[in-house]
Design a protein around this motif. Structure first.
Motif, PDB file in Angstrom:
ATOM      1  N   LEU A 197       0.832  -1.203   0.000  1.00  0.00           N
ATOM      2  CA  LEU A 197       0.000   0.000   0.000  1.00  0.00           C
ATOM      3  C   LEU A 197       0.864   1.249   0.000  1.00  0.00           C
ATOM      4  N   LEU A 198       0.389   2.273  -0.687  1.00  0.00           N
ATOM      5  CA  LEU A 198       1.061   3.569  -0.705  1.00  0.00           C
ATOM      6  C   LEU A 198       0.108   4.609  -0.148  1.00  0.00           C
ATOM      7  N   ALA A 199       0.584   5.425   0.812  1.00  0.00           N
ATOM      8  CA  ALA A 199      -0.256   6.464   1.425  1.00  0.00           C
ATOM      9  C   ALA A 199       0.369   7.835   1.227  1.00  0.00           C
ATOM     10  N   LEU A 200      -0.503   8.842   1.041  1.00  0.00           N
ATOM     11  CA  LEU A 200      -0.078  10.225   0.833  1.00  0.00           C
ATOM     12  C   LEU A 200      -0.801  11.132   1.819  1.00  0.00           C
ATOM     13  N   ASP A 201      -0.103  12.168   2.292  1.00  0.00           N
ATOM     14  CA  ASP A 201      -0.778  13.155   3.130  1.00  0.00           C
ATOM     15  C   ASP A 201      -0.244  14.550   2.837  1.00  0.00           C
ATOM     16  N   ALA A 202      -1.172  15.498   2.689  1.00  0.00           N
ATOM     17  CA  ALA A 202      -0.817  16.900   2.473  1.00  0.00           C
ATOM     18  C   ALA A 202      -1.785  17.797   3.238  1.00  0.00           C
ATOM     19  N   SER A 203      -2.274  17.299   4.368  1.00  0.00           N
ATOM     20  CA  SER A 203      -3.352  17.972   5.098  1.00  0.00           C
ATOM     21  C   SER A 203      -2.889  19.142   5.961  1.00  0.00           C
ATOM     22  N   SER A 204      -1.581  19.312   6.117  1.00  0.00           N
ATOM     23  CA  SER A 204      -1.045  20.348   6.995  1.00  0.00           C
ATOM     24  C   SER A 204       0.114  21.044   6.279  1.00  0.00           C
ATOM     25  N   THR A 205       0.957  21.723   7.022  1.00  0.00           N
ATOM     26  CA  THR A 205       2.150  22.324   6.418  1.00  0.00           C
ATOM     27  C   THR A 205       3.163  21.262   6.020  1.00  0.00           C
ATOM     28  N   ALA A 206       2.992  20.048   6.534  1.00  0.00           N
ATOM     29  CA  ALA A 206       3.889  18.938   6.193  1.00  0.00           C
ATOM     30  C   ALA A 206       3.369  18.190   4.972  1.00  0.00           C
ATOM     31  N   CYS A 207       4.294  17.514   4.316  1.00  0.00           N
ATOM     32  CA  CYS A 207       3.974  16.662   3.171  1.00  0.00           C
ATOM     33  C   CYS A 207       4.634  15.314   3.439  1.00  0.00           C
ATOM     34  N   SER A 208       3.884  14.211   3.286  1.00  0.00           N
ATOM     35  CA  SER A 208       4.471  12.909   3.615  1.00  0.00           C
ATOM     36  C   SER A 208       3.935  11.804   2.716  1.00  0.00           C
ATOM     37  N   VAL A 209       4.761  10.783   2.574  1.00  0.00           N
ATOM     38  CA  VAL A 209       4.454   9.608   1.749  1.00  0.00           C
ATOM     39  C   VAL A 209       4.953   8.392   2.504  1.00  0.00           C
ATOM     40  N   ALA A 210       4.228   7.284   2.456  1.00  0.00           N
ATOM     41  CA  ALA A 210       4.676   6.061   3.115  1.00  0.00           C
ATOM     42  C   ALA A 210       4.235   4.842   2.318  1.00  0.00           C
ATOM     43  N   LEU A 211       5.091   3.839   2.319  1.00  0.00           N
ATOM     44  CA  LEU A 211       4.815   2.577   1.637  1.00  0.00           C
ATOM     45  C   LEU A 211       4.805   1.452   2.653  1.00  0.00           C
ATOM     46  N   TRP A 212       3.746   0.642   2.645  1.00  0.00           N
ATOM     47  CA  TRP A 212       3.647  -0.564   3.469  1.00  0.00           C
ATOM     48  C   TRP A 212       3.887  -1.756   2.560  1.00  0.00           C
ATOM     49  N   HIS A 213       4.897  -2.562   2.873  1.00  0.00           N
ATOM     50  CA  HIS A 213       5.158  -3.737   2.044  1.00  0.00           C
ATOM     51  C   HIS A 213       5.876  -4.787   2.860  1.00  0.00           C
ATOM     52  N   GLN A 214       5.991  -5.972   2.311  1.00  0.00           N
ATOM     53  CA  GLN A 214       6.661  -7.082   2.983  1.00  0.00           C
ATOM     54  C   GLN A 214       7.763  -7.627   2.077  1.00  0.00           C
ATOM     55  N   MET A 258       5.125  13.812  -5.840  1.00  0.00           N
ATOM     56  CA  MET A 258       5.554  12.785  -6.791  1.00  0.00           C
ATOM     57  C   MET A 258       7.024  12.385  -6.605  1.00  0.00           C
ATOM     58  N   PRO A 259       7.959  13.324  -6.408  1.00  0.00           N
ATOM     59  CA  PRO A 259       9.338  12.903  -6.129  1.00  0.00           C
ATOM     60  C   PRO A 259       9.464  12.060  -4.861  1.00  0.00           C
ATOM     61  N   MET A 260       8.673  12.366  -3.838  1.00  0.00           N
ATOM     62  CA  MET A 260       8.710  11.576  -2.603  1.00  0.00           C
ATOM     63  C   MET A 260       8.161  10.175  -2.845  1.00  0.00           C
ATOM     64  N   ILE A 261       7.119  10.078  -3.675  1.00  0.00           N
ATOM     65  CA  ILE A 261       6.599   8.760  -4.043  1.00  0.00           C
ATOM     66  C   ILE A 261       7.687   7.949  -4.745  1.00  0.00           C
ATOM     67  N   ASP A 262       8.364   8.573  -5.692  1.00  0.00           N
ATOM     68  CA  ASP A 262       9.440   7.881  -6.417  1.00  0.00           C
ATOM     69  C   ASP A 262      10.531   7.414  -5.454  1.00  0.00           C
ATOM     70  N   GLU A 263      10.849   8.229  -4.455  1.00  0.00           N
ATOM     71  CA  GLU A 263      11.905   7.879  -3.500  1.00  0.00           C
ATOM     72  C   GLU A 263      11.554   6.645  -2.682  1.00  0.00           C
ATOM     73  N   VAL A 264      10.342   6.599  -2.128  1.00  0.00           N
ATOM     74  CA  VAL A 264      10.003   5.455  -1.274  1.00  0.00           C
ATOM     75  C   VAL A 264       9.885   4.176  -2.100  1.00  0.00           C
ATOM     76  N   LEU A 265       9.357   4.279  -3.303  1.00  0.00           N
ATOM     77  CA  LEU A 265       9.264   3.092  -4.159  1.00  0.00           C
ATOM     78  C   LEU A 265      10.648   2.580  -4.523  1.00  0.00           C
ATOM     79  N   ALA A 266      11.558   3.505  -4.865  1.00  0.00           N
ATOM     80  CA  ALA A 266      12.915   3.098  -5.232  1.00  0.00           C
ATOM     81  C   ALA A 266      13.633   2.464  -4.048  1.00  0.00           C
ATOM     82  N   GLU A 267      13.485   3.038  -2.853  1.00  0.00           N
ATOM     83  CA  GLU A 267      14.157   2.480  -1.671  1.00  0.00           C
ATOM     84  C   GLU A 267      13.662   1.071  -1.368  1.00  0.00           C
TER      85      GLU A 267
END
Length: 234
Positions: free
Chosen positions: A4-21, A45-54
């Motif tokens: 799963l991939l999650a995105l949040d932009a609800s505040s002054t922060a911007c975050s992306v997270a990937l749940w995987h096994q 989008m760059p943050m999404i690319d980063e977590v997927l690549a890692e």
């Protein structure tokens, strides 16, 4: 185990997270978080690319996407929902909208082992978005409907006045405006916490495992209407 991939932009922060096994290992979360006021569109989008690549995961490997559906910044909520919706359409994957207040409650439980949490976000115009959660063993249970209200109208959930409450989130910067009875029931308040995709993706994983799915066309921010009293969940 879903990916799963999650995105949040609800505040002054911007975050992306990937749940995987990863193969032969337990499920893990790969996350990025940055304070980036008014830069969410450029950053996501760059943050999404980063977590997927890692993680060594491709977009096509995702089982679903999640986004912080609110409450929070109207513009930020639309950015996260729109980005998640666009990806879900392109990949033909389901979506899960997750409460930003629930994410704050889970963060407080995971990091500080808190049991009773009042997450609150600054709603501007002299109001706060607020919820109440009981937390135990990694699970969080809402004790009322989330609401928007003036801080002076905030009270503890009915029947829960004797437990030790902790407030988290930017709404607690309005502590001086809150009534004395409420203040007496809150042992501490942490007003520098923001919602993060790391907790959103954990909540999304629980809901996905329980069979919850939403079609991309149904992606919608939750802004909250003017509710000024706790309402028990039916």
């Amino acid at each position: 185990m879903p990916t799963l991939l999650a995105l949040d932009a609800s505040s002054t922060a911007c975050s992306v997270a990937l749940w995987h096994q990863p193969a032969g290992r337990e499920a893990e979360v790969v996350a990025r978080y940055v304070e980036a006021p008014r830069e969410h569109t450029r950053r996501l989008m760059p943050m999404i690319d980063e977590v997927l690549a890692e993680a060594g995961v491709a977009l096509a490997d995702l089982d679903a996407l999640a986004y912080g559906h609110g409450p929070g910044s109207f513009t930020g909520l639309r950015i996260a929902a729109g980005t998640a919706q666009g990806l879900a359409y392109g990949l033909d994957k389901p979506l899960l909208g997750v409460s930003t207040l629930a994410a704050l409650a889970l963060a407080a439980h995971r990091r500080l082992h808190l049991r009773h949490v009042l997450p609150a976000l600054d709603a501007r115009m002299g109001e706060i978005y607020v919820g109440a959660y009981r937390c135990q063993d990694g699970d969080i249970t809402p004790l009322g409907a989330e609401a928007v209200m003036p801080p002076e109208r905030l009270t503890l959930p009915p029947g829960q006045e004797e437990v030790d409450w902790v407030g988290v989130g930017s709404g607690w910067t309005l502590w001086p405006s809150m009534n004395a009875n409420l203040q007496a029931g809150v042992s501490q308040h942490l007003d520098d916490w923001q919602p993060a995709a790391e907790e959103l993706v954990r909540l999304a994983a629980q809901r996905y495992a329980a069979g919850e799915r939403t079609a991309p066309a149904q992606a919608q921010p939750v802004y909250l209407r003017d509710q000024v009293a706790w309402q028990k969940r039916r």
